[in-house]
Design a protein around this motif. Structure first.
Motif, PDB file in Angstrom:
ATOM      1  N   LEU A   1      20.490   3.712-113.367  1.00 55.03           N
ATOM      2  CA  LEU A   1      19.624   4.126-114.471  1.00 55.03           C
ATOM      3  C   LEU A   1      18.182   3.734-114.205  1.00 55.03           C
ATOM      4  CD1 LEU A   1      21.965   2.977-117.389  1.00 55.03           C
ATOM      5  CD2 LEU A   1      21.760   5.274-116.422  1.00 55.03           C
ATOM      6  N   GLY A   2      17.281   4.268-115.013  1.00 58.69           N
ATOM      7  CA  GLY A   2      15.895   3.824-114.987  1.00 58.69           C
ATOM      8  C   GLY A   2      14.961   4.623-114.107  1.00 58.69           C
ATOM      9  N   TRP A   3      15.388   5.777-113.620  1.00 61.61           N
ATOM     10  CA  TRP A   3      14.540   6.589-112.738  1.00 61.61           C
ATOM     11  C   TRP A   3      13.448   7.288-113.537  1.00 61.61           C
ATOM     12  CZ3 TRP A   3      14.871   7.452-107.359  1.00 61.61           C
ATOM     13  CH2 TRP A   3      15.943   6.798-106.730  1.00 61.61           C
TER      14      TRP A   3
ATOM     15  N   PRO B   1      12.823  12.379-109.982  1.00 61.91           N
ATOM     16  CA  PRO B   1      14.149  12.921-109.650  1.00 61.91           C
ATOM     17  C   PRO B   1      14.790  12.107-108.529  1.00 61.91           C
ATOM     18  CG  PRO B   1      12.514  14.676-109.816  1.00 61.91           C
ATOM     19  CD  PRO B   1      11.752  13.394-109.833  1.00 61.91           C
ATOM     20  N   ALA B   2      15.998  11.647-108.762  1.00 62.12           N
ATOM     21  CA  ALA B   2      16.660  10.791-107.770  1.00 62.12           C
ATOM     22  C   ALA B   2      17.171  11.582-106.580  1.00 62.12           C
ATOM     23  CB  ALA B   2      17.818  10.028-108.422  1.00 62.12           C
ATOM     24  N   LEU B   3      17.511  12.854-106.797  1.00 61.44           N
ATOM     25  CA  LEU B   3      18.170  13.640-105.761  1.00 61.44           C
ATOM     26  C   LEU B   3      17.261  14.714-105.155  1.00 61.44           C
ATOM     27  CD1 LEU B   3      21.742  13.956-107.305  1.00 61.44           C
ATOM     28  CD2 LEU B   3      21.015  12.504-105.407  1.00 61.44           C
ATOM     29  N   GLU B   4      16.012  14.390-105.039  1.00 66.83           N
ATOM     30  CA  GLU B   4      15.083  15.195-104.255  1.00 66.83           C
ATOM     31  C   GLU B   4      13.920  14.294-103.864  1.00 66.83           C
ATOM     32  OE1 GLU B   4      12.218  17.703-107.003  1.00 66.83           O
ATOM     33  OE2 GLU B   4      14.295  17.950-107.698  1.00 66.83           O
TER      34      GLU B   4
ATOM     35  N   THR C   1      10.211  13.288-103.811  1.00 67.71           N
ATOM     36  CA  THR C   1       8.923  13.473-104.469  1.00 67.71           C
ATOM     37  C   THR C   1       7.848  12.799-103.629  1.00 67.71           C
ATOM     38  OG1 THR C   1       9.937  13.492-106.666  1.00 67.71           O
ATOM     39  CG2 THR C   1       7.573  13.027-106.547  1.00 67.71           C
ATOM     40  N   ARG C   2       6.761  13.489-103.400  1.00 64.02           N
ATOM     41  CA  ARG C   2       5.610  12.906-102.715  1.00 64.02           C
ATOM     42  C   ARG C   2       4.596  12.444-103.761  1.00 64.02           C
ATOM     43  NH1 ARG C   2       4.688  16.995 -97.541  1.00 64.02           N
ATOM     44  NH2 ARG C   2       4.713  15.331 -95.975  1.00 64.02           N
ATOM     45  N   LYS C   3       4.216  11.172-103.675  1.00 68.37           N
ATOM     46  CA  LYS C   3       3.240  10.634-104.630  1.00 68.37           C
ATOM     47  C   LYS C   3       2.406   9.561-103.944  1.00 68.37           C
ATOM     48  CE  LYS C   3       2.820   8.018-108.974  1.00 68.37           C
ATOM     49  NZ  LYS C   3       1.684   8.802-109.531  1.00 68.37           N
ATOM     50  N   ASP C   4       1.120   9.750-103.920  1.00 63.94           N
ATOM     51  CA  ASP C   4       0.176   8.744-103.417  1.00 63.94           C
ATOM     52  C   ASP C   4       0.546   8.239-102.031  1.00 63.94           C
ATOM     53  OD1 ASP C   4      -0.999   9.039-105.905  1.00 63.94           O
ATOM     54  OD2 ASP C   4      -0.080   7.230-106.736  1.00 63.94           O
ATOM     55  N   GLY C   5       0.998   9.153-101.173  1.00 63.20           N
ATOM     56  CA  GLY C   5       1.341   8.757 -99.813  1.00 63.20           C
ATOM     57  C   GLY C   5       2.720   8.161 -99.658  1.00 63.20           C
ATOM     58  N   TYR C   6       3.549   8.236-100.687  1.00 64.48           N
ATOM     59  CA  TYR C   6       4.911   7.690-100.648  1.00 64.48           C
ATOM     60  C   TYR C   6       5.926   8.814-100.836  1.00 64.48           C
ATOM     61  CZ  TYR C   6       3.352   2.861-100.755  1.00 64.48           C
ATOM     62  OH  TYR C   6       2.785   1.656-100.423  1.00 64.48           O
ATOM     63  N   LEU C   7       7.120   8.597-100.295  1.00 61.37           N
ATOM     64  CA  LEU C   7       8.272   9.439-100.577  1.00 61.37           C
ATOM     65  C   LEU C   7       9.164   8.689-101.552  1.00 61.37           C
ATOM     66  CD1 LEU C   7       9.247  10.681 -96.988  1.00 61.37           C
ATOM     67  CD2 LEU C   7       7.608  11.689 -98.601  1.00 61.37           C
ATOM     68  N   VAL C   8       9.635   9.392-102.585  1.00 65.60           N
ATOM     69  CA  VAL C   8      10.483   8.779-103.609  1.00 65.60           C
ATOM     70  C   VAL C   8      11.792   9.558-103.697  1.00 65.60           C
ATOM     71  CG1 VAL C   8      10.602   7.973-106.003  1.00 65.60           C
ATOM     72  CG2 VAL C   8       8.365   8.248-104.888  1.00 65.60           C
ATOM     73  N   GLY C   9      12.902   8.852-103.788  1.00 69.17           N
ATOM     74  CA  GLY C   9      14.212   9.477-103.942  1.00 69.17           C
ATOM     75  C   GLY C   9      15.285   8.548-103.403  1.00 69.17           C
TER      76      GLY C   9
ATOM     77  N   GLY D   1      17.515   0.399-106.016  1.00 65.98           N
ATOM     78  CA  GLY D   1      17.015   0.416-107.379  1.00 65.98           C
ATOM     79  C   GLY D   1      16.472   1.782-107.750  1.00 65.98           C
ATOM     80  N   PRO D   2      16.046   1.956-109.015  1.00 59.97           N
ATOM     81  CA  PRO D   2      15.439   3.222-109.410  1.00 59.97           C
ATOM     82  C   PRO D   2      14.092   3.436-108.732  1.00 59.97           C
ATOM     83  CG  PRO D   2      15.222   1.600-111.159  1.00 59.97           C
ATOM     84  CD  PRO D   2      16.107   0.982-110.116  1.00 59.97           C
ATOM     85  N   ASP D   3      13.715   4.700-108.568  1.00 63.91           N
ATOM     86  CA  ASP D   3      12.440   5.087-107.951  1.00 63.91           C
ATOM     87  C   ASP D   3      12.270   4.500-106.554  1.00 63.91           C
ATOM     88  OD1 ASP D   3      11.898   6.484-110.282  1.00 63.91           O
ATOM     89  OD2 ASP D   3      10.772   4.831-111.164  1.00 63.91           O
ATOM     90  N   GLU D   4      13.373   4.436-105.799  1.00 70.79           N
ATOM     91  CA  GLU D   4      13.339   3.972-104.411  1.00 70.79           C
ATOM     92  C   GLU D   4      12.257   4.732-103.649  1.00 70.79           C
ATOM     93  OE1 GLU D   4      16.223   4.223-100.461  1.00 70.79           O
ATOM     94  OE2 GLU D   4      17.113   4.345-102.463  1.00 70.79           O
ATOM     95  N   ALA D   5      11.384   3.995-102.950  1.00 66.64           N
ATOM     96  CA  ALA D   5      10.229   4.636-102.318  1.00 66.64           C
ATOM     97  C   ALA D   5       9.885   3.958-101.000  1.00 66.64           C
ATOM     98  CB  ALA D   5       9.020   4.582-103.258  1.00 66.64           C
TER      99      ALA D   5
END
Length: 472
Positions: free
Chosen positions: A103-105, A108-111, A113-121, A443-447
Motif C-alpha cells: 500500500l501507499g503508492w 502507478p506501481a506496474l509501469e 514513471t519518469r520523474k526528475d531524472g528517476y524511474l519509479v515502479g 516499499g511504495p514508490d520504489e525509485a
C-alpha cells in the motif's frame, strides 16, 4: 581489452541504447510477478504471474541477439559464446520476480514513471532495472562477437525468477549446469558486497484464542519486509476509542471497529529508520484493553518482537566484526482458523546459529502460550575482498565514480550466496541523495535515478571485460 577507446565505445553504446533500456524495464515492470504457488503448473513452477515476467525477459534477450535457454520455467539464461565453450563461463544473475506491491503508492506501481531524472515502479531497483542492464551488457559483447572478436569465456546472463521468496530456482539450475567461474549479481549496493549474513525465518502461532475481543489481525505483505500497515477488527464501539499516534479508528460491521496502524516499512535487513506497524497496533490494543486473556498474551509477544529490530528484547542478539549486529523483525501477521500467526525474519552473524535462534524463540513462544517453528535458514556467505575478481570490479567502480571502493557485508540475501565464487555488485549507491518522494526497494514508490543506472551499465560492461582478462 580495456583501454580508453574501449571506454569511449562503451559510452557511445550506452547513449545509443538508453531509451531501449528504459522501454524494456517498463515491459518487465508491467508484470506483477509475485510468486503464487497455488497456481503453479508444469513449466510455471512459481505461478503464472512470475512466469510471465520470465517469458518477457527471455523474449528481450532473444531480441538482443543472445542465445536463450529456458530451464523448465524455473529460470532461464542467455549466453554470448566464448572460446572456452558453454561450461566455462562468467555469469551475471538477476531476478524478474518481485515482492507484493503493498500500500501507499503515489505513482502507478506496474509501469515505469519518469520523474526528475528517476524511474519509479515496482522492480526498477529490485531487480528488473538491474536485470535489464545485465542483458544490455551482454548485448554489447554480442556485438563484439558478431564483429569477429572472441571472448575467452562464455558470458551468461542468468534470469532468476524466485529470488524474493526462497531462491529455489538456483539449486534447480546448479543440479543441471556447472558452477560459473565467477558470478556477480546486480541486486544490491555499490561498491561491492563480499559477504551476507545468515538468513533465518520462522513463525509463531497462538492457540485458538482469536474472537473473544479481536476478530481479526492482519498486516504485512512478505516476511522479509517490515510491516508498514496493520489492521485489527475488534468488538468495540469505534466512537468510544481515542485517537493515537499512527492509529486510525473507523466503524466496521455492527458492534465492530476497525483499527489501522501505519508504520514506516522497509527491507527486513535494513531496519534503521523504520516503524513496525504491528508493534504500534499491539500497543494500542493493549492500552485500550481490547484483548481477551489469550489474545493479550499474544499481543504482549508482539510488543516484545517489535521492541527493537536487533533481537535484544527477544533474547537473540549477536554480532561479529564481519557482519555487525543481528537483525530480527516481525513481518506478516494473519488470523487463520481462530489462531494468530506472526512471522519473524532474522539476519544473523557468525557468532550465533539458526539452532540457537530457534531454541530461544521457542522459549519465548512457551512464555506466551503459543508455538514456534523455524521455516527456513541459510548460513552466512563470504568471499575474500582480495580475490582478483573482486579487485577488478572495485577498480572499475572507482574509475567511474572517483570514489574509494571497499567491499562490505550486508544483512540482505542475494543470489551470490548460492555460488562458490560470487558477489553482489550494485547498482544502488547508498550515498546518493534521494528526493523525499522517492521510495526504497520493497516499499511504495520504489525509485532509482537514471544516471545511476546509466553509470552502472558502463561499470558492468567494463567489469565483465576485465573478468575476461583474468585466469579463472
Amino acid at each position: 581489452m580495456v583501454d580508453e577507446q574501449f571506454k569511449r565505445d562503451v559510452n557511445s553504446f550506452v547513449d545509443e541504447v538508453w531509451e531501449d533500456v528504459v522501454a524494456d524495464i517498463d515491459r518487465l515492470v508491467r508484470h506483477e510477478s509475485v510468486e503464487d504457488l497455488s497456481a503453479a503448473e508444469p513449466g510455471k513452477p512459481w505461478g503464472p504471474a512470475s512466469w510471465g515476467a520470465l517469458d518477457e525477459a527471455e523474449k528481450i534477450a532473444q531480441r538482443l541477439g543472445l542465445d536463450v535457454t529456458d530451464v523448465n520455467g524455473y529460470l532461464g539464461f542467455a549466453d554470448v559464446p566464448g572460446t572456452s565453450g558453454p561450461d566455462r563461463y562468467v555469469a551475471t544473475i538477476a531476478h524478474t520476480d518481485i515482492v507484493p506491491l503493498g500500500l501507499g503508492w503515489n505513482f502507478p506501481a506496474l509501469e515505469v514513471t519518469r520523474k526528475d531524472g528517476y524511474l519509479v515502479g515496482r522492480g526498477v531497483q529490485d531487480d528488473k532495472g538491474p536485470f535489464v542492464l545485465s542483458l544490455y551488457a551482454a548485448h554489447f559483447f554480442q556485438r563484439l562477437v558478431d564483429a569477429g572478436h572472441e571472448l575467452p569465456y562464455t558470458l551468461r546472463c542468468i534470469i532468476g525468477n524466485n529470488e524474493e521468496t526462497g531462491m529455489g530456482d538456483v539449486p534447480y539450475y546448479l543440479e543441471r549446469y556447472p558452477e560459473p567461474l565467477f558470478c556477480f549479481s546486480p541486486d544490491a549496493d555499490f561498491p561491492l558486497i563480499c559477504g551476507e549474513k545468515g538468513l533465518y525465518q520462522g513463525r509463531f502461532t497462538s492457540g485458538p484464542v482469536a474472537g473473544e475481543k479481536i476478530v481479526e489481525l492482519d498486516g504485512g505483505t512478505v516476511p522479509n519486509a517490515i510491516c508498514g500497515q496493520a489492521t485489527a477488527v475488534v468488538r468495540a464501539d469505534a466512537a468510544t476509542l481515542p485517537a493515537a499516534e499512527r492509529i486510525t479508528v473507523e466503524p466496521a460491521e455492527e458492534g465492530l471497529a476497525r483499527i489501522t496502524a501505519s508504520g514506516i516499512g522497509g527491507h527486513a535487513s535494513m531496519p534503521e529508520g523504520t516503524v513496525n506497524a504491528i508493534g504500534a497496533l499491539a500497543r494500542y490494543l493493549l492500552a485500550q484493553d481490547l484483548a481477551g486473556e489469550g489474545e493479550r498474551s499474544f499481543l504482549e509477544l508482539l510488543v516484545t518482537l517489535t521492541e527493537d529490530a536487533y533481537g535484544k528484547a527477544s533474547g537473540i542478539a549477536a554480532e561479529d566484526n564481519k557482519f555487525g549486529a543481528l537483525t530480527c523483525v516481525a513481518g506478516v501477521i494473519r488470523t487463520v482458523d481462530g489462531r494468530f500467526t506472526q512471522t519473524v525474519d532474522s539476519r544473523y552473524p557468525t557468532t550465533t546459529t539458526d539452532e540457537a535462534i530457534t531454541a530461544r524463540l521457542c522459549e519465548l513462544a512457551r512464555a506466551h502460550s503459543c508455538t514456534y517453528e523455524q521455516t527456513s535458514s541459510d548460513a552466512p556467505f563470504y568471499i575474500s575482498p582480495e580475490s582478483p575478481e573482486i579487485e577488478a570490479l572495485l577498480k572499475t567502480y572507482s574509475e567511474y565514480t572517483g570514489q574509494e571502493a571497499q567491499a562490505f557485508t550486508i544483512g540482505g540475501g542475494t543470489y551470490a550466496r548460492h555460488f562458490k565464487r560470487a558477489c553482489a555488485f550494485g547498482p544502488h549507491d547508498p550515498a546518493e541523495q534521494m528526493p523525499e518522494w522517492a521510495g526504497m526497494e520493497h516499499g511504495p514508490d520504489e525509485a532509482i535515478s537514471e544516471e545511476s543506472l546509466r553509470r552502472a551499465l558502463k561499470i558492468y560492461i567494463v567489469s565483465i571485460a576485465r573478468l575476461m582478462e583474468l585466469e579463472l
